[in-house]
Motif scaffolding. Structure first.
Motif, mmCIF file in Angstrom:
data_model
loop_
_atom_site.group_PDB
_atom_site.id
_atom_site.type_symbol
_atom_site.label_atom_id
_atom_site.label_comp_id
_atom_site.label_asym_id
_atom_site.label_seq_id
_atom_site.Cartn_x
_atom_site.Cartn_y
_atom_site.Cartn_z
ATOM 1 N N GLU A 134 0.824 -1.203 0.000
ATOM 2 C CA GLU A 134 0.000 0.000 0.000
ATOM 3 C C GLU A 134 0.861 1.256 0.000
ATOM 4 N N ILE A 135 2.097 1.144 0.440
ATOM 5 C CA ILE A 135 3.008 2.301 0.493
ATOM 6 C C ILE A 135 3.546 2.555 -0.908
ATOM 7 N N ASN A 136 3.195 3.693 -1.479
ATOM 8 C CA ASN A 136 3.554 4.004 -2.865
ATOM 9 C C ASN A 136 5.050 4.052 -3.113
ATOM 10 N N THR A 137 5.830 4.470 -2.122
ATOM 11 C CA THR A 137 7.279 4.621 -2.347
ATOM 12 C C THR A 137 7.977 3.295 -2.590
ATOM 13 N N THR A 138 7.336 2.179 -2.245
ATOM 14 C CA THR A 138 7.961 0.876 -2.488
ATOM 15 C C THR A 138 7.731 0.400 -3.920
ATOM 16 N N ARG A 139 6.800 1.022 -4.616
ATOM 17 C CA ARG A 139 6.480 0.600 -5.987
ATOM 18 C C ARG A 139 7.327 1.395 -6.983
ATOM 19 N N THR A 140 8.553 0.943 -7.180
ATOM 20 C CA THR A 140 9.494 1.646 -8.054
ATOM 21 C C THR A 140 9.475 1.051 -9.461
ATOM 22 N N ASP A 141 10.100 1.762 -10.380
ATOM 23 C CA ASP A 141 10.208 1.266 -11.758
ATOM 24 C C ASP A 141 11.000 -0.038 -11.808
ATOM 25 N N TYR A 142 12.040 -0.143 -10.976
ATOM 26 C CA TYR A 142 12.851 -1.348 -10.999
ATOM 27 C C TYR A 142 12.056 -2.558 -10.503
ATOM 28 N N ILE A 143 11.264 -2.363 -9.477
ATOM 29 C CA ILE A 143 10.418 -3.448 -8.964
ATOM 30 C C ILE A 143 9.413 -3.861 -10.044
ATOM 31 N N ALA A 144 8.840 -2.895 -10.737
ATOM 32 C CA ALA A 144 7.901 -3.204 -11.826
ATOM 33 C C ALA A 144 8.595 -4.005 -12.922
ATOM 34 N N HIS A 145 9.848 -3.660 -13.222
ATOM 35 C CA HIS A 145 10.629 -4.392 -14.228
ATOM 36 C C HIS A 145 10.876 -5.838 -13.778
ATOM 37 N N LEU A 146 11.264 -6.012 -12.516
ATOM 38 C CA LEU A 146 11.504 -7.367 -12.001
ATOM 39 C C LEU A 146 10.226 -8.204 -12.026
ATOM 40 N N ALA A 147 9.102 -7.581 -11.735
ATOM 41 C CA ALA A 147 7.826 -8.307 -11.667
ATOM 42 C C ALA A 147 7.422 -8.889 -13.017
ATOM 43 N N ILE A 148 7.839 -8.258 -14.099
ATOM 44 C CA ILE A 148 7.454 -8.773 -15.426
ATOM 45 C C ILE A 148 8.573 -9.566 -16.102
ATOM 46 N N THR A 149 9.687 -9.733 -15.420
ATOM 47 C CA THR A 149 10.794 -10.524 -15.971
ATOM 48 C C THR A 149 10.368 -11.977 -16.116
ATOM 49 N N ASP A 150 10.779 -12.595 -17.207
ATOM 50 C CA ASP A 150 10.443 -13.996 -17.474
ATOM 51 C C ASP A 150 11.015 -14.888 -16.379
ATOM 52 N N ILE A 151 10.179 -15.733 -15.824
ATOM 53 C CA ILE A 151 10.590 -16.622 -14.732
ATOM 54 C C ILE A 151 11.736 -17.546 -15.151
ATOM 55 N N GLU A 152 11.839 -17.856 -16.427
ATOM 56 C CA GLU A 152 12.919 -18.718 -16.918
ATOM 57 C C GLU A 152 14.293 -18.070 -16.735
ATOM 58 N N GLN A 153 14.327 -16.754 -16.585
ATOM 59 C CA GLN A 153 15.591 -16.031 -16.413
ATOM 60 C C GLN A 153 15.958 -15.849 -14.947
ATOM 61 N N LEU A 154 15.202 -16.446 -14.064
ATOM 62 C CA LEU A 154 15.347 -16.221 -12.625
ATOM 63 C C LEU A 154 16.777 -16.381 -12.128
ATOM 64 N N ASN A 155 17.434 -17.431 -12.515
ATOM 65 C CA ASN A 155 18.777 -17.698 -11.996
ATOM 66 C C ASN A 155 19.885 -16.968 -12.741
ATOM 67 N N THR A 156 19.531 -16.175 -13.750
ATOM 68 C CA THR A 156 20.548 -15.418 -14.483
ATOM 69 C C THR A 156 20.562 -13.950 -14.075
ATOM 70 N N ILE A 157 19.641 -13.553 -13.214
ATOM 71 C CA ILE A 157 19.528 -12.149 -12.821
ATOM 72 C C ILE A 157 20.404 -11.876 -11.594
ATOM 73 N N THR A 158 21.198 -10.822 -11.696
ATOM 74 C CA THR A 158 21.953 -10.327 -10.555
ATOM 75 C C THR A 158 21.578 -8.864 -10.404
ATOM 76 N N ILE A 159 21.207 -8.478 -9.192
ATOM 77 C CA ILE A 159 20.795 -7.097 -8.997
ATOM 78 C C ILE A 159 21.742 -6.392 -8.034
ATOM 79 N N ALA A 160 21.866 -5.094 -8.222
ATOM 80 C CA ALA A 160 22.734 -4.273 -7.376
ATOM 81 C C ALA A 160 22.169 -4.227 -5.959
ATOM 82 N N LEU A 161 23.049 -3.959 -5.000
ATOM 83 C CA LEU A 161 22.656 -3.930 -3.602
ATOM 84 C C LEU A 161 21.524 -2.933 -3.350
ATOM 85 N N SER A 162 21.581 -1.759 -3.971
ATOM 86 C CA SER A 162 20.527 -0.749 -3.771
ATOM 87 C C SER A 162 19.182 -1.267 -4.270
ATOM 88 N N HIS A 163 19.181 -1.993 -5.387
ATOM 89 C CA HIS A 163 17.935 -2.558 -5.910
ATOM 90 C C HIS A 163 17.450 -3.726 -5.052
#
Length: 196
Positions: A134-163
């Motif tokens: 419900e907190i709008n500040t948690t809904r970032t563009d990067y989170i939206a990008h991760l949410a639509i990422t293909d599940i088949e790529q799950l183990n190939t994704i590395t994200i920065a500490l800030s993300h």
């Protein structure tokens, strides 16, 4: 009557050993009465099912698969996933995406997963169940990008500490806003795997 239904046991009733909650591939989350109480949580089973009133009765239950490697490598994560599905889905709501995500997890249990990939999986799982903080500040563009990422790529994704910290905040907010969060037994998975 449905013949040869398939589902995953989400929870067993502590007071009645013959009552179980199943994530059925077609019917969604359903409460069932089973003639046997030896079925374990997380088991993938086939069964015949008959509905009488509000209750489903299963018969001829056959164990198909138990994700032993997943349970051995990270029992807490495995049970956290099942608990989230139990609490965040409604009874008899058809949810093919949720079942497909769980099937993906079961079919890829041998692949070593990182804490990051597990958190991305939880993000995809929670969004597939319609849950967002419900907190709008948690809904970032990067989170939206991760949410639509293909599940088949799950183990190939590395994200920065800030993300990853953004992802941690999103997951915490999503889980803590649930009205029954005090009943969750596995929420400490998020605390143990929080990015520092």
């Amino acid at each position: 009557m449905f013949l040869d239904s398939v589902g995953i046991i989400l929870k067993k009733n502590e007071l009645s050993p013959h009552k179980i909650i199943i994530l059925d591939k077609i019917q969604g989350k359903i409460e069932c009465v089973s003639p046997t109480h030896s079925l374990s949580v997380g088991a993938l089973i086939t069964y015949n099912i008959k509905k009488q009133g509000f209750m489903h009765f299963i018969s001829n239950a056959t164990l198909i698969y138990i994700p032993m490697a997943l349970a051995q490598t990270d029992m807490l994560f495995f049970h956290h996933v099942l608990e989230l599905i139990y609490y965040f889905t409604s009874m008899e709501l058809y949810s093919p995406e949720v079942f497909n995500l769980l099937s993906f997890l079961y079919s890829n249990e041998q692949i070593a997963t990182t804490a990051q990939s597990k958190k991305i999986f939880l993000l995809k799982l929670l969004t597939s169940m319609g849950s967002v903080p419900e907190i709008n500040t948690t809904r970032t563009d990067y989170i939206a990008h991760l949410a639509i990422t293909d599940i088949e790529q799950l183990n190939t994704i590395t994200i920065a500490l800030s993300h990853e910290k953004e992802l941690d905040r999103w997951l915490w907010c999503c889980v803590w806003q649930h009205p029954y969060v005090k009943e969750f037994k596995t929420v400490h998975f998020l605390a143990r795997n929080r990015a520092l």
